[in-house]
Design an enzyme around this catalytic site. Structure first.
Site, PDB file in Angstrom:
ATOM      1  N   TYR A 176      -8.610  15.512  -7.449  1.00 46.73           N
ATOM      2  CA  TYR A 176      -7.744  14.683  -8.290  1.00 46.73           C
ATOM      3  C   TYR A 176      -6.779  15.552  -9.098  1.00 46.73           C
ATOM      4  O   TYR A 176      -5.569  15.311  -9.104  1.00 46.73           O
ATOM      5  CB  TYR A 176      -8.608  13.835  -9.214  1.00 46.73           C
ATOM      6  CG  TYR A 176      -7.831  12.978 -10.185  1.00 46.73           C
ATOM      7  CD1 TYR A 176      -7.181  11.827  -9.762  1.00 46.73           C
ATOM      8  CD2 TYR A 176      -7.754  13.310 -11.536  1.00 46.73           C
ATOM      9  CE1 TYR A 176      -6.476  11.025 -10.652  1.00 46.73           C
ATOM     10  CE2 TYR A 176      -7.049  12.526 -12.438  1.00 46.73           C
ATOM     11  CZ  TYR A 176      -6.409  11.384 -11.988  1.00 46.73           C
ATOM     12  OH  TYR A 176      -5.710  10.605 -12.873  1.00 46.73           O
TER      13      TYR A 176
ATOM     14  N   LYS B  88      -2.682  15.876  -9.031  1.00 42.58           N
ATOM     15  CA  LYS B  88      -1.882  15.602 -10.225  1.00 42.58           C
ATOM     16  C   LYS B  88      -1.076  16.837 -10.649  1.00 42.58           C
ATOM     17  O   LYS B  88       0.065  16.717 -11.098  1.00 42.58           O
ATOM     18  CB  LYS B  88      -2.780  15.120 -11.365  1.00 42.58           C
ATOM     19  CG  LYS B  88      -3.386  13.740 -11.130  1.00 42.58           C
ATOM     20  CD  LYS B  88      -2.317  12.667 -11.001  1.00 42.58           C
ATOM     21  CE  LYS B  88      -2.917  11.270 -10.967  1.00 42.58           C
ATOM     22  NZ  LYS B  88      -1.886  10.218 -10.872  1.00 42.58           N
TER      23      LYS B  88
ATOM     24  N   ASP C   4       0.885  -1.160   0.000  1.00 43.50           N
ATOM     25  CA  ASP C   4       0.000   0.000   0.000  1.00 43.50           C
ATOM     26  C   ASP C   4       0.921   1.207   0.000  1.00 43.50           C
ATOM     27  O   ASP C   4       1.663   1.430   0.973  1.00 43.50           O
ATOM     28  CB  ASP C   4      -0.887  -0.018   1.246  1.00 43.50           C
ATOM     29  CG  ASP C   4      -1.814   1.183   1.343  1.00 43.50           C
ATOM     30  OD1 ASP C   4      -1.563   2.207   0.661  1.00 43.50           O
ATOM     31  OD2 ASP C   4      -2.787   1.131   2.116  1.00 43.50           O
TER      32      ASP C   4
END
Length: 270
Positions: free
Chosen positions: A146, A150, A58
């Site tokens: 998101y 990014k 993970d």
């Protein structure tokens, strides 16, 4: 034999990247969060006539990340592919949602990169390839968290690249557009009927997105660009995986006042 560490390999781009690098002659350490979901990866490797070493990781687990890198020994290529999606506009996001995106898409990438850098720097060679997204160049409706993550990881890598280059370490980002993979199924989004005042805009966005993914690039094709970035003799910082991604990312990178991007993204909401 050169060693490549690839994260997020249970499906999609990561799976095909891991197998492709093994075909190219690398010893591939393919990390998966849940080893019980590695069947597709192992089957693809078998079909290609290669082997990959599947390792549980993970990427948000700092101690385990350090352990994996230490046990791997000399790592020649790191491919940061593991990622997490989110569909929600800012009012729909909680204080927990934002760091959840950053943990996977930025912090984990920074951590693994930091862990492999000393060895690469000391050996005078290495490649770090991070799979970002056209969402790292173009902010998109309902992708607030998101795209923020990014954008951040692209800024991190673009800042890092010139500093480590004198030590023989090449840093690249790869920006796919829509790719047919399980990533879409795993995207977090508001439950049906919970769009609130943004419901109609969200419905329009999701309808447009469904159309984009209906004509999505295959993960194998997108992985081809990742592999090229990892092994090319002519490395560069930014790569797109398709003509669609080139056109889309280019719209933002050449958009000095921001109007061209907003003209397009506003049209997705009607």
């Amino acid at each position: 034999m050169r060693t490549a560490l690839v994260t997020g390999t249970s499906s999609g781009i990561g799976l095909h990247t891991a197998v492709g690098l093994a075909v190219a002659g690398f010893h591939v350490i393919a990390t998966v969060r849940d080893p019980s979901r590695s069947d597709a990866l192992l089957a693809a490797a078998h079909d290609a006539g290669v082997e990959v070493e599947v390792v549980a990781l993970d990427v948000t687990d700092a101690a385990r990340s350090a352990e994996v890198v230490q046990q791997a020994g000399a790592i020649d290529v790191l491919v940061n592919n593991a990622g997490r999606g989110s569909v929600a506009t800012l009012e729909q996001l909680t204080d927990e949602d934002l760091p959840a995106q950053l943990d996977v898409n930025l912090i984990a990438v920074a951590r693994l990169t930091r862990l492999v850098l000393p060895g690469m720097r000391e050996r005078g060679a290495g490649r770090i390839v991070t799979v970002t997204s056209v969402g790292g160049a173009v902010g998109q409706p309902f992708a607030d968290a998101y795209c923020a993550a990014k954008f951040a990881v692209e800024g991190l890598m673009q800042s890092l690249a010139p500093v480590v280059a004198p030590f023989g370490v090449q840093v690249s980002v790869v920006e796919p557009a829509a790719v047919a993979s399980a990533f879409v199924e795993n995207v977090e989004r508001p439950a049906a009927g919970e769009g609130g005042p943004y419901g109609a805009l969200l419905d329009a966005y999701l309808a447009r997105t469904a159309g984009a993914f209906a004509a999505a690039q295959s993960p194998a094709e997108a992985a081809g660009t990742v592999i090229e970035a990892a092994i090319t003799d002519a490395p560069r910082f930014r790569w797109q995986t398709s003509a669609t991604a080139v056109a889309f990312a280019g719209r933002s990178l050449a958009d000095l006042d921001g109007s061209r991007v907003l003209e397009v993204t506003r049209s997705w909401l009607v």
